[in-house]
Motif scaffolding. Structure first.
Motif: not given
Length: 180
Positions: A1-12, A37-42
């Motif tokens: 299953m695909e997992k995602f990183w997020i940015i909250v208050d400038g912190k991953p 697999g993603m080149a950069d944040w979106t």
């Protein structure tokens, strides 16, 4: 299953499954996300899986009256651009994938499986060594449940190797005595 990183208050933060993101209060269309697999944040609205979840959230919110509107917890900087941690702290998406989770790693039983391989039962011991090596590998990429399962399997291989060694030991002694 695909997992995602997020940015909250400038912190991953992360990794999160899409279902976990859906439950977060800060899950909005403008939430910065990244996955392998993603080149950069979106933003979340540009990822098809997350865009579908955003629509589900919108439909759920429309059907249930809310006391307070949803507000994103992550704040954008000037000109609508999000904080890029790679520019300030050396953070890269690839480095994020190697960040260890907050809880301690389950035991790997590697040393015990090596000893059992050398002393008792080679085939089961090798399988135990394989699962022992998987524990750290899965834990480092954030697959905590996978690490727990690998630890459990390594422990079972260790037990099986020990039992087979105990059962086989008398037969080995008889075989050696008969060959003298």
């Amino acid at each position: 299953m695909e997992k995602f990183w997020i940015i909250v208050d400038g912190k991953p933060q992360g990794p999160f499954t899409p279902e976990q993101l859906k439950l977060r209060r800060d899950f909005t269309a403008e939430l910065p996300v990244w996955t392998t697999g993603m080149a950069d944040w979106t933003v979340a609205s540009r990822v098809p899986v997350l865009a579908a979840l955003l629509e589900e959230v919108a439909l759920e919110e429309a059907s249930v009256p809310q006391e307070q509107p949803r507000e994103p917890m992550n704040k954008s900087l000037n000109n609508g651009e999000y904080f890029n941690p790679a520019q300030s702290s050396g953070f890269t998406p690839a480095a994020a994938a190697m960040t260890a989770p907050a809880e301690p790693m389950p035991p790997s039983y590697l040393a015990w499986n090596i000893v059992m391989t050398l002393c008792c039962c080679m085939i089961v011991g090798i399988v135990g060594i394989f699962f022992s090596a998987k524990v750290a590998q899965k834990w480092q990429v954030g697959d905590i449940e996978g690490a727990r399962k690998a630890s459990e399997r390594a422990a079972w291989c260790l037990i099986l190797s020990f039992v087979l060694g105990l059962v086989g030991w008398p037969f080995q002694m008889l075989f050696q005595m008969a060959s003298l």
